[in-house]
Design a protein around this motif. Structure first.
Motif, PDB file in Angstrom:
ATOM      1  N   ARG A  20      55.958 -11.893  29.104  1.00 24.75           N
ATOM      2  CA  ARG A  20      56.785 -11.282  30.149  1.00 24.75           C
ATOM      3  C   ARG A  20      58.270 -11.490  29.889  1.00 24.75           C
ATOM      4  NH1 ARG A  20      52.608 -12.981  33.721  1.00 24.75           N
ATOM      5  NH2 ARG A  20      53.638 -14.999  34.012  1.00 24.75           N
ATOM      6  N   GLU A  21      58.612 -12.685  29.400  1.00 24.65           N
ATOM      7  CA  GLU A  21      60.015 -13.008  29.169  1.00 24.65           C
ATOM      8  C   GLU A  21      60.539 -12.496  27.828  1.00 24.65           C
ATOM      9  OE1 GLU A  21      61.115 -17.068  29.799  1.00 24.65           O
ATOM     10  OE2 GLU A  21      59.688 -17.341  31.443  1.00 24.65           O
ATOM     11  N   GLY A  22      59.633 -12.045  26.984  1.00 21.43           N
ATOM     12  CA  GLY A  22      60.045 -11.598  25.661  1.00 21.43           C
ATOM     13  C   GLY A  22      60.524 -12.735  24.780  1.00 21.43           C
ATOM     14  N   LEU A  23      59.859 -13.897  24.899  1.00 23.11           N
ATOM     15  CA  LEU A  23      60.235 -15.061  24.086  1.00 23.11           C
ATOM     16  C   LEU A  23      59.688 -14.881  22.670  1.00 23.11           C
ATOM     17  CD1 LEU A  23      59.699 -18.120  26.491  1.00 23.11           C
ATOM     18  CD2 LEU A  23      61.857 -17.235  25.609  1.00 23.11           C
ATOM     19  N   GLY A  24      60.463 -14.261  21.809  1.00 24.77           N
ATOM     20  CA  GLY A  24      60.010 -13.998  20.456  1.00 24.77           C
ATOM     21  C   GLY A  24      59.954 -15.227  19.574  1.00 24.77           C
ATOM     22  N   ASN A  25      60.485 -16.348  20.055  1.00 21.13           N
ATOM     23  CA  ASN A  25      60.471 -17.579  19.246  1.00 21.13           C
ATOM     24  C   ASN A  25      59.409 -18.561  19.708  1.00 21.13           C
ATOM     25  OD1 ASN A  25      61.811 -18.147  21.700  1.00 21.13           O
ATOM     26  ND2 ASN A  25      62.892 -19.890  20.787  1.00 21.13           N
ATOM     27  N   PHE A  26      58.450 -18.101  20.521  1.00 20.33           N
ATOM     28  CA  PHE A  26      57.388 -18.978  21.037  1.00 20.33           C
ATOM     29  C   PHE A  26      56.039 -18.483  20.552  1.00 20.33           C
ATOM     30  CE2 PHE A  26      54.150 -20.069  24.215  1.00 20.33           C
ATOM     31  CZ  PHE A  26      54.328 -21.433  24.341  1.00 20.33           C
ATOM     32  N   SER A  27      55.179 -19.424  20.134  1.00 20.14           N
ATOM     33  CA  SER A  27      53.801 -19.086  19.767  1.00 20.14           C
ATOM     34  C   SER A  27      52.894 -20.283  20.029  1.00 20.14           C
ATOM     35  CB  SER A  27      53.704 -18.645  18.297  1.00 20.14           C
ATOM     36  OG  SER A  27      54.169 -19.675  17.431  1.00 20.14           O
TER      37      SER A  27
ATOM     38  N   SER B  60      47.335 -22.823  28.949  1.00 17.39           N
ATOM     39  CA  SER B  60      47.762 -22.172  27.701  1.00 17.39           C
ATOM     40  C   SER B  60      47.814 -20.658  27.886  1.00 17.39           C
ATOM     41  CB  SER B  60      46.808 -22.531  26.557  1.00 17.39           C
ATOM     42  OG  SER B  60      46.862 -23.910  26.258  1.00 17.39           O
ATOM     43  N   ALA B  61      46.838 -20.117  28.618  1.00 14.68           N
ATOM     44  CA  ALA B  61      46.841 -18.679  28.896  1.00 14.68           C
ATOM     45  C   ALA B  61      48.059 -18.291  29.726  1.00 14.68           C
ATOM     46  CB  ALA B  61      45.552 -18.284  29.618  1.00 14.68           C
ATOM     47  N   VAL B  62      48.406 -19.115  30.707  1.00 22.58           N
ATOM     48  CA  VAL B  62      49.583 -18.859  31.537  1.00 22.58           C
ATOM     49  C   VAL B  62      50.842 -18.839  30.672  1.00 22.58           C
ATOM     50  CG1 VAL B  62      51.071 -19.847  33.325  1.00 22.58           C
ATOM     51  CG2 VAL B  62      48.597 -19.773  33.668  1.00 22.58           C
ATOM     52  N   ALA B  63      50.957 -19.796  29.745  1.00 22.07           N
ATOM     53  CA  ALA B  63      52.141 -19.871  28.881  1.00 22.07           C
ATOM     54  C   ALA B  63      52.267 -18.622  28.012  1.00 22.07           C
ATOM     55  CB  ALA B  63      52.062 -21.125  28.016  1.00 22.07           C
ATOM     56  N   ILE B  64      51.149 -18.158  27.467  1.00 21.48           N
ATOM     57  CA  ILE B  64      51.177 -16.973  26.611  1.00 21.48           C
ATOM     58  C   ILE B  64      51.615 -15.743  27.406  1.00 21.48           C
ATOM     59  CG2 ILE B  64      49.677 -15.373  25.342  1.00 21.48           C
ATOM     60  CD1 ILE B  64      48.135 -17.876  24.363  1.00 21.48           C
ATOM     61  N   LYS B  65      51.067 -15.582  28.609  1.00 24.89           N
ATOM     62  CA  LYS B  65      51.443 -14.428  29.432  1.00 24.89           C
ATOM     63  C   LYS B  65      52.907 -14.513  29.876  1.00 24.89           C
ATOM     64  CE  LYS B  65      48.780 -12.232  32.054  1.00 24.89           C
ATOM     65  NZ  LYS B  65      47.971 -11.760  33.201  1.00 24.89           N
ATOM     66  N   GLN B  66      53.352 -15.728  30.202  1.00 27.22           N
ATOM     67  CA  GLN B  66      54.737 -15.907  30.617  1.00 27.22           C
ATOM     68  C   GLN B  66      55.704 -15.596  29.467  1.00 27.22           C
ATOM     69  OE1 GLN B  66      55.735 -16.494  33.700  1.00 27.22           O
ATOM     70  NE2 GLN B  66      57.912 -16.506  33.149  1.00 27.22           N
TER      71      GLN B  66
ATOM     72  N   LEU C  62      52.080 -13.766  19.644  1.00 27.00           N
ATOM     73  CA  LEU C  62      52.272 -15.128  20.141  1.00 27.00           C
ATOM     74  C   LEU C  62      51.265 -16.103  19.532  1.00 27.00           C
ATOM     75  CD1 LEU C  62      52.804 -13.988  23.802  1.00 27.00           C
ATOM     76  CD2 LEU C  62      54.535 -15.112  22.419  1.00 27.00           C
ATOM     77  N   ASP C  63      50.584 -15.672  18.485  1.00 24.41           N
ATOM     78  CA  ASP C  63      49.563 -16.480  17.817  1.00 24.41           C
ATOM     79  C   ASP C  63      50.177 -17.125  16.570  1.00 24.41           C
ATOM     80  OD1 ASP C  63      47.360 -17.587  16.583  1.00 24.41           O
ATOM     81  OD2 ASP C  63      46.091 -15.811  16.814  1.00 24.41           O
ATOM     82  N   ALA C  64      50.323 -18.444  16.597  1.00 28.33           N
ATOM     83  CA  ALA C  64      50.947 -19.153  15.476  1.00 28.33           C
ATOM     84  C   ALA C  64      50.139 -19.012  14.195  1.00 28.33           C
ATOM     85  CB  ALA C  64      51.125 -20.635  15.833  1.00 28.33           C
ATOM     86  N   GLU C  65      48.822 -18.852  14.301  1.00 25.56           N
ATOM     87  CA  GLU C  65      47.996 -18.703  13.105  1.00 25.56           C
ATOM     88  C   GLU C  65      48.283 -17.399  12.383  1.00 25.56           C
ATOM     89  OE1 GLU C  65      43.819 -20.263  13.165  1.00 25.56           O
ATOM     90  OE2 GLU C  65      44.190 -20.376  15.326  1.00 25.56           O
ATOM     91  N   LYS C  66      48.788 -16.400  13.095  1.00 24.91           N
ATOM     92  CA  LYS C  66      49.130 -15.117  12.484  1.00 24.91           C
ATOM     93  C   LYS C  66      50.610 -15.055  12.109  1.00 24.91           C
ATOM     94  CE  LYS C  66      45.377 -12.606  14.692  1.00 24.91           C
ATOM     95  NZ  LYS C  66      44.978 -11.497  15.583  1.00 24.91           N
ATOM     96  N   ARG C  67      51.405 -15.837  12.802  1.00 29.61           N
ATOM     97  CA  ARG C  67      52.850 -15.824  12.530  1.00 29.61           C
ATOM     98  C   ARG C  67      53.194 -16.659  11.298  1.00 29.61           C
ATOM     99  NH1 ARG C  67      57.134 -16.758  17.347  1.00 29.61           N
ATOM    100  NH2 ARG C  67      55.986 -14.906  18.041  1.00 29.61           N
ATOM    101  N   PHE C  68      52.456 -17.752  11.079  1.00 30.89           N
ATOM    102  CA  PHE C  68      52.767 -18.668   9.978  1.00 30.89           C
ATOM    103  C   PHE C  68      51.564 -18.824   9.059  1.00 30.89           C
ATOM    104  CE2 PHE C  68      55.109 -20.057  13.761  1.00 30.89           C
ATOM    105  CZ  PHE C  68      56.415 -19.970  13.304  1.00 30.89           C
ATOM    106  N   GLU C  69      51.840 -19.094   7.804  1.00 32.68           N
ATOM    107  CA  GLU C  69      50.781 -19.382   6.835  1.00 32.68           C
ATOM    108  C   GLU C  69      50.726 -20.882   6.587  1.00 32.68           C
ATOM    109  OE1 GLU C  69      51.236 -17.285   3.216  1.00 32.68           O
ATOM    110  OE2 GLU C  69      50.979 -15.285   4.122  1.00 32.68           O
TER     111      GLU C  69
END
Length: 383
Positions: A159-166, A150-156, A304-311
């Protein structure tokens, strides 16, 4: 196959069983908790319990990350998929766990929610790349073993600027749960069972090492043996625990030396520490609120934290009525003590997480025929 066949040899199992019988003091009993669900399945798949003397008993612990996730967090994941119209990605076991009103992720998917089973965090990242116009949330669960990916996915994603991933983070920590079982007044009020020693988890210990268990081995005078997953691993570890108990020792010993070291995987630990930090408290099914027992995403990666991005709504969640999963996870009850087990609750129609997960105690009992141990009516004599 190296490191598999050698640990399933019948003649060695027979010798180990004889050694355990010879060294187990008939005047005392030995209650050994296997924390890891993988050990529970090995015990019943290979008939290890049947090779033990009557006074050596296994206590099934909360070592299944799917099982210990509270209903509230599952309900939140369902709401993320339904209310926020995200693509929710998760591992297979989580799909069928019943939440409030028995609503599972697979039922939400059948009703139209976009929920996808993945085999790794890399699959979730690919889905985010392939769907740039959709929000993709990875429902991350597991002990220390699955936290580094999960840590690898967040860092990746950063790096890629995936604004639609959390990531919806639900990673929990083994040592804190064991300590809570041993010392929490709240757990004792819910019901506890005698524990004389622990079979320490295998894969978890490959990451964190054996050192973290040294504190409560000394503090609570409970011996710990880190055990591998094969039947002879488990039997050798039982023999090591029996010897410690007989000698009045309470140390951390490592049977699984071919994989586990005292220090663990330092690179993985550094990666996890970079991305995650401790939560002050986190609810576990069967254990209640456990202090400093889970991780959350650090502020640096807040985007990249879904708990902060969504209510999610502040709703009330509840277990399936009459399901004994919470008590089974504490070792207070066995699956066969549950009125639903093998009747209403089966692998095809699970009422609780312990029957769903491949590491759950109920699934182990059912899969390997332990449902035949159902208590007999009063007055009936076993054949």
């Amino acid at each position: 196959m190296k490191y598999v066949d050698e640990f399933r040899a019948r003649d060695l199992a027979t010798k180990l069983a004889s050694a355990i019988r010879n060294e187990a003091d008939p005047a005392r009993s030995y209650h050994l908790m296997e924390f890891c669900g993988g050990h529970t399945h090995a015990i019943f798949r290979y008939g290890v319990q049947d090779l033990m003397p009557d006074n050596v008993k296994f206590v099934h612990g909360p070592g299944c990350p799917v099982c210990v996730l509270p209903v509230r967090r599952l309900d939140d994941a369902v709401e993320l998929a339904e209310r926020h119209d995200v693509i929710l990605c998760t591992y297979g076991d989580m799909m069928r766990v019943p939440g409030t009103k028995q609503r599972s992720l697979i039922r939400a998917k059948a009703d139209g929610a976009d929920i996808r089973m993945v085999y790794s965090t890399l699959d979730a990242l690919k889905i985010a790349r392939d769907n740039p116009d959709r929000q993709v949330v990875f429902f991350a669960i597991g002990f220390e073993t699955t936290t580094p990916p999960s840590a690898v996915a967040i860092k990746q994603a950063e790096r890629e600027g995936l604004g639609n991933f959390s990531v919806f983070c639900n990673h929990v920590l083994t040592p804190a749960a064991i300590q809570h079982i041993l010392q929490s007044p709240e757990v004792r009020e819910m019901g506890t069972v005698r524990i004389d020693g622990f079979l320490g988890p295998s894969h978890v210990s490959s990451i964190i090492g054996s050192q973290p268990y040294e504190f409560f081995a000394g503090e609570f005078a409970k011996p710990v043996v880190i055990a591998g997953f094969e039947p002879l691993d488990v039997m050798q570890s039982v023999l090591m625990l029996v010897r410690q108990i007989n000698e009045g020792r309470h140390e951390v010993e490592n049977e699984y030396t071919r994989v586990v070291t005292r220090e663990g995987n330092l690179k993985a630990q550094e990666l996890v520490s970079e991305v995650f930090e401790l939560r002050r408290s986190f609810e576990w099914r069967g254990l209640g609120s456990v202090p400093y027992s889970a991780l959350r995403i650090r502020e640096r990666f807040a985007a990249l934290d879904a708990e902060k991005r969504f209510e999610v709504s502040d709703k009330k969640s509840r277990e399936v009525k009459s399901c004994e999963c919470p008590a089974i996870l504490r070792g207070v009850k066995r699956p066969t003590d549950c009125k639903l087990f093998g009747k209403v609750c089966t692998p095809d129609n699970p009422m609780g997480s312990c029957m769903v997960s491949s590491e759950g105690a109920c699934a182990a009992y059912y899969t390997y025929g332990r449902f035949r141990e159902m208590p007999k009516p009063a007055g009936e004599v076993a054949a």
